[in-house]
Design an enzyme around this catalytic site. Structure first.
Site, PDB file in Angstrom:
ATOM      1  N   ASN A 151       0.801  -1.222   0.000  1.00 15.60           N
ATOM      2  CA  ASN A 151       0.000   0.000   0.000  1.00 15.60           C
ATOM      3  C   ASN A 151       0.834   1.272   0.000  1.00 15.60           C
ATOM      4  O   ASN A 151       0.351   2.330  -0.368  1.00 15.60           O
ATOM      5  CB  ASN A 151      -0.962   0.001   1.194  1.00 15.60           C
ATOM      6  N   GLN A 179      -5.040  -3.813  -1.910  1.00 15.53           N
ATOM      7  CA  GLN A 179      -4.594  -2.793  -2.873  1.00 15.53           C
ATOM      8  C   GLN A 179      -4.710  -3.237  -4.328  1.00 15.53           C
ATOM      9  O   GLN A 179      -4.507  -2.422  -5.236  1.00 15.53           O
ATOM     10  CB  GLN A 179      -3.143  -2.378  -2.584  1.00 15.53           C
ATOM     11  N   SER A 199     -11.265  -5.126   0.283  1.00 15.62           N
ATOM     12  CA  SER A 199     -12.017  -4.083   0.971  1.00 15.62           C
ATOM     13  C   SER A 199     -12.632  -3.123  -0.048  1.00 15.62           C
ATOM     14  O   SER A 199     -11.925  -2.598  -0.907  1.00 15.62           O
ATOM     15  CB  SER A 199     -11.077  -3.317   1.902  1.00 15.62           C
ATOM     16  N   ALA A 200     -13.952  -2.893   0.061  1.00 16.68           N
ATOM     17  CA  ALA A 200     -14.673  -2.139  -0.979  1.00 16.68           C
ATOM     18  C   ALA A 200     -14.219  -0.684  -1.107  1.00 16.68           C
ATOM     19  O   ALA A 200     -14.195  -0.137  -2.209  1.00 16.68           O
ATOM     20  CB  ALA A 200     -16.177  -2.195  -0.709  1.00 16.68           C
ATOM     21  N   HIS A 201     -13.845  -0.042   0.019  1.00 15.54           N
ATOM     22  CA  HIS A 201     -13.550   1.396  -0.084  1.00 15.54           C
ATOM     23  C   HIS A 201     -12.238   1.693  -0.781  1.00 15.54           C
ATOM     24  O   HIS A 201     -11.893   2.848  -1.032  1.00 15.54           O
ATOM     25  CB  HIS A 201     -13.610   2.078   1.291  1.00 15.54           C
ATOM     26  N   THR A 237     -25.782  -9.250  11.711  1.00 12.17           N
ATOM     27  CA  THR A 237     -26.790  -8.996  10.680  1.00 12.17           C
ATOM     28  C   THR A 237     -26.110  -8.498   9.416  1.00 12.17           C
ATOM     29  O   THR A 237     -25.219  -7.647   9.482  1.00 12.17           O
ATOM     30  CB  THR A 237     -27.796  -7.942  11.186  1.00 12.17           C
ATOM     31  N   CYS A 325      -2.478   5.326   8.105  1.00 10.51           N
ATOM     32  CA  CYS A 325      -2.573   4.808   9.470  1.00 10.51           C
ATOM     33  C   CYS A 325      -1.357   5.193  10.300  1.00 10.51           C
ATOM     34  O   CYS A 325      -1.423   5.286  11.509  1.00 10.51           O
ATOM     35  CB  CYS A 325      -2.686   3.302   9.469  1.00 10.51           C
TER      36      CYS A 325
HETATM   37  C1  LIG Z   1      -6.528  -0.239   3.583  1.00  8.82           C
HETATM   38  C2  LIG Z   1      -5.803  -1.516   3.758  1.00  8.82           C
HETATM   39  C3  LIG Z   1      -6.201  -2.441   4.738  1.00  8.82           C
HETATM   40  C4  LIG Z   1      -7.315  -2.142   5.722  1.00  8.82           C
HETATM   41  O1  LIG Z   1      -8.573  -2.201   5.100  1.00  8.82           O
HETATM   42  P1  LIG Z   1      -9.834  -1.525   5.838  1.00  8.82           P
HETATM   43  O2  LIG Z   1     -10.996  -1.916   4.979  1.00  8.82           O
HETATM   44  O3  LIG Z   1      -9.582  -0.057   5.836  1.00  8.82           O
HETATM   45  O4  LIG Z   1      -9.902  -2.100   7.205  1.00  8.82           O
HETATM   46  C5  LIG Z   1      -5.511  -3.632   4.820  1.00  8.82           C
HETATM   47  N1  LIG Z   1      -4.486  -3.918   4.003  1.00  8.82           N
HETATM   48  C6  LIG Z   1      -4.081  -3.062   3.046  1.00  8.82           C
HETATM   49  C7  LIG Z   1      -2.953  -3.448   2.148  1.00  8.82           C
HETATM   50  C8  LIG Z   1      -4.718  -1.834   2.889  1.00  8.82           C
HETATM   51  O5  LIG Z   1      -4.299  -0.988   1.949  1.00  8.82           O
END
Ligand SMILES: *Cc1c(COP(=O)(O)O)cnc(C)c1O
Length: 388
Positions: A151, A179, A199-201, A237, A325
């Site tokens: 990342n 990523q 992770s969707a975001h 849920t 982070c």
């Molecule tokens: C953002 C990220 C995460 C954490 O994902 P979240 O959905 O924000 O908890 C874990 N691993 C990597 C490589 C990331 O870039």
């Protein structure tokens, strides 16, 4: 003022089409998917649709997908779930020194519970050598976890090769693909993985929703205890709007990935080349070619990354140093230290990550502003004066 976002690796905006797909599931179709009445069944169907889309995108089976609250939960589920399911066989885990905190911390927690963890180091480009993973294997190794792409510096790891080694040794293999999913092709069979986090975001879906791929037959302990959702593997849920949003985000990435990879890597390469031409004493971090199409990470000698960020922010440009982070602490990035960068240089690192809404003119604007900021900061830096 012009506002330019170049921090897509921290999070992406939710695509308006994703928001539109989610909307009905807050009020009209709000039922609990576990309910057997029509309100519930309507929501249930939307979830299973999203599950099928997500599975197909990864080349997996729908029953191999468990929805979670995001990358952090998926990683914790994988690491702790395998550790506790396999502790009769052994207590040894292999991972790397450049993982996201959501892998490093659960591993450290397990160390405090009697497990042994090897954090394998990368080379100067951030690449993990599969042979180093192989050498770390013992009779007690139960899990190997290596991230697909980093990342911070964007280096893409030889996951398929490491997966082959894991399989030959009968060891479960997990990859944190947060990523890469939605950004470059990710197929679980090509990568030889047993578990994979997304992770969707990070790919234009909403925050707070993700998934863990768990290959059929994998022995894993549950992480969240409670009801029998997700075929008894993860309680709570169902987050229907989130899951629907994830499904829609996957669909959009499937349609656009090829073009986006091409467009973003062009902008990326232009950024890397021009920054190094215009600003002396700058160094590219990460691998020159095995890197994410949207990642630029550069160390700029004699200045602090934080000062550049604040100065760019005044000009309306959002970038990052290290990862979001860690940027609240003053410790240099563990990833840059692991690739052998001296702490002074690591402090001057800048991460620019591009995405779906990045325009050529955004890059022009940044390239106009950045050299001036660097020059201004360097003139104030005693280190720079000494070096001149
Ligand atoms: C953002 C990220 C995460 C954490 O994902 P979240 O959905 O924000 O908890 C874990 N691993 C990597 C490589 C990331 O870039």
């Amino acid at each position: 003022m012009k506002k330019i976002y170049l921090d897509y690796a921290a999070t992406t905006p939710t695509d308006p089409e994703v928001i539109k797909a989610m909307q009905p599931y807050f009020f009209d179709k709000f039922g609990n998917p576990s309910s057997i009445h029509s309100f519930g069944q309507e929501a249930k169907k939307a979830i299973e649709d999203a599950r099928e889309k997500t599975a197909a995108f990864l080349g997996a089976q729908p029953q191999e997908i468990v929805f979670t609250s995001g990358g952090t939960e998926s990683n914790n589920f994988a690491i702790q779930g395998i550790a506790y399911a396999m502790q009769k066989k052994g207590n040894h885990i292999i991972t790397t020194a450049i993982e996201h905190h959501a892998i490093i911390e659960p591993c450290k927690f397990l160390e405090s519970r009697g497990f042994k963890v090897n954090f394998v180091g990368p080379d100067k480009y951030g690449l993990i050598n599969p042979q180093d993973i192989k050498k770390a294997i013992t009779e007690k190794t139960i899990l190997i976890s290596v991230m697909h792409a980093n990342n911070e510096i964007g280096t893409i790891q030889p996951i398929a090769e490491i997966g082959k080694i894991a399989r030959e040794n009968g060891i479960y293999f997990h990859t944190d693909a947060v990523q890469t999913v939605g950004h470059i092709p990710v197929k679980v069979d090509d990568l030889n993985v047993d578990l994979l986090s997304l992770s969707a975001h990070k790919f234009y879906g909403p925050k707070g929703i993700g998934a863990l791929y768990i290959r059929k037959g994998t022995r894993i302990e549950r992480f969240l205890h409670g009801g029998d959702q997700e075929r008894n593997r993860r309680s709570s849920t169902y987050n229907t709007p989130g899951i629907v949003g994830l499904g829609k985000a996957v669909e959009l990435c499937q349609d656009n990935m090829k073009q986006e990879m091409e467009d973003q890597s062009k902008l990326r390469d232009r950024l890397i080349k021009t920054i190094q031409e215009k600003i002396p004493h700058t160094y590219l971090n990460g691998h020159p070619t095995l890197r994410l199409p949207n990642n630029v990470n550069i160390s700029i000698e004699y200045i602090e990354g934080e000062s550049i960020i604040l100065n760019l922010d005044i000009e309306g440009i959002a970038v990052s140093t290290g990862s979001a982070c860690t940027s609240s602490s003053l410790e240099p990035s563990h990833v840059l230290l692991a690739i052998g960068q001296p702490p002074e240089l690591a402090h001057g690192s800048l991460r620019l990550t591009l995405g779906r809404y990045t325009k050529e003119s955004d890059i022009d604007y940044l390239l106009g502003v950045l050299p001036k900021i660097v020059q201004k900061l360097r003139l104030m830096s005693p280190l720079y004066k000494e070096a001149k």
